[in-house]
Design a protein around this motif. Structure first.
Motif, PDB file in Angstrom:
ATOM      1  N   MET A  37       0.833  -1.175   0.000  1.00 33.52           N
ATOM      2  CA  MET A  37       0.000   0.000   0.000  1.00 33.52           C
ATOM      3  C   MET A  37       0.882   1.243   0.000  1.00 33.52           C
ATOM      4  N   ASN A  38       0.544   2.192  -0.817  1.00 28.56           N
ATOM      5  CA  ASN A  38       1.297   3.429  -0.887  1.00 28.56           C
ATOM      6  C   ASN A  38       0.653   4.458   0.033  1.00 28.56           C
ATOM      7  N   THR A  39       1.176   4.575   1.243  1.00 28.93           N
ATOM      8  CA  THR A  39       0.590   5.495   2.220  1.00 28.93           C
ATOM      9  C   THR A  39       0.983   6.947   1.958  1.00 28.93           C
ATOM     10  N   ALA A  40       1.904   7.186   1.047  1.00 23.21           N
ATOM     11  CA  ALA A  40       2.312   8.557   0.732  1.00 23.21           C
ATOM     12  C   ALA A  40       1.166   9.351   0.108  1.00 23.21           C
ATOM     13  N   ILE A  55      -2.056   8.989   0.941  1.00 26.32           N
ATOM     14  CA  ILE A  55      -3.186   9.069   1.859  1.00 26.32           C
ATOM     15  C   ILE A  55      -3.018  10.317   2.716  1.00 26.32           C
ATOM     16  N   PRO A  56      -4.026  11.208   2.708  1.00 23.47           N
ATOM     17  CA  PRO A  56      -3.905  12.421   3.525  1.00 23.47           C
ATOM     18  C   PRO A  56      -3.869  12.090   5.010  1.00 23.47           C
ATOM     19  N   TRP A 112     -16.722   4.559   3.187  1.00 28.26           N
ATOM     20  CA  TRP A 112     -16.071   5.197   2.057  1.00 28.26           C
ATOM     21  C   TRP A 112     -15.283   6.386   2.566  1.00 28.26           C
ATOM     22  N   VAL A 113     -14.248   6.755   1.822  1.00 29.54           N
ATOM     23  CA  VAL A 113     -13.476   7.952   2.152  1.00 29.54           C
ATOM     24  C   VAL A 113     -14.254   9.145   1.596  1.00 29.54           C
ATOM     25  N   LYS A 114     -14.640  10.055   2.468  1.00 29.80           N
ATOM     26  CA  LYS A 114     -15.509  11.170   2.086  1.00 29.80           C
ATOM     27  C   LYS A 114     -14.912  11.995   0.951  1.00 29.80           C
ATOM     28  N   SER A 115     -13.623  12.281   1.010  1.00 29.38           N
ATOM     29  CA  SER A 115     -12.993  13.107  -0.026  1.00 29.38           C
ATOM     30  C   SER A 115     -13.038  12.423  -1.395  1.00 29.38           C
ATOM     31  N   GLU A 116     -12.967  11.086  -1.428  1.00 28.17           N
ATOM     32  CA  GLU A 116     -13.052  10.366  -2.694  1.00 28.17           C
ATOM     33  C   GLU A 116     -14.453  10.453  -3.283  1.00 28.17           C
ATOM     34  N   VAL A 117     -15.467  10.342  -2.425  1.00 19.89           N
ATOM     35  CA  VAL A 117     -16.849  10.464  -2.887  1.00 19.89           C
ATOM     36  C   VAL A 117     -17.107  11.884  -3.386  1.00 19.89           C
TER      37      VAL A 117
END
Length: 70
Positions: free
Chosen positions: A1-4, A6-7, A51-56
């Motif tokens: 997983m690329n955590t870089a 992810i905010p 769900w991640v709110k910013s993605e929605v």
């Protein structure tokens, strides 16, 4: 997983909030997820997803942009 990518601050939302934000029904949300046309959910536990709110919100903004070209 690329955590870089992810905010630091992530807000999870449940299906009811996803429906409210998008105006879509539950079945449509899951159908679009399977077709890779909607953000995927995140498994939080054995029986919990969100769900991640910013993605929605980004998905909604894309739809608005597509409806108003130029």
């Amino acid at each position: 997983m690329n955590t870089a990518q992810i905010p630091d601050e992530v807000e999870f939302i449940k299906i009811a909030e996803v429906r409210r934000i998008t105006g879509l029904g539950t079945s449509t949300i899951y159908e679009r997820m399977l077709a890779k046309q909607f953000p995927s959910q995140v498994k939080l536990g054995p029986r919990a997803v969100a769900w991640v709110k910013s993605e929605v919100q980004a998905w909604v903004k894309e739809r608005i942009g597509a409806a108003r070209p130029g």
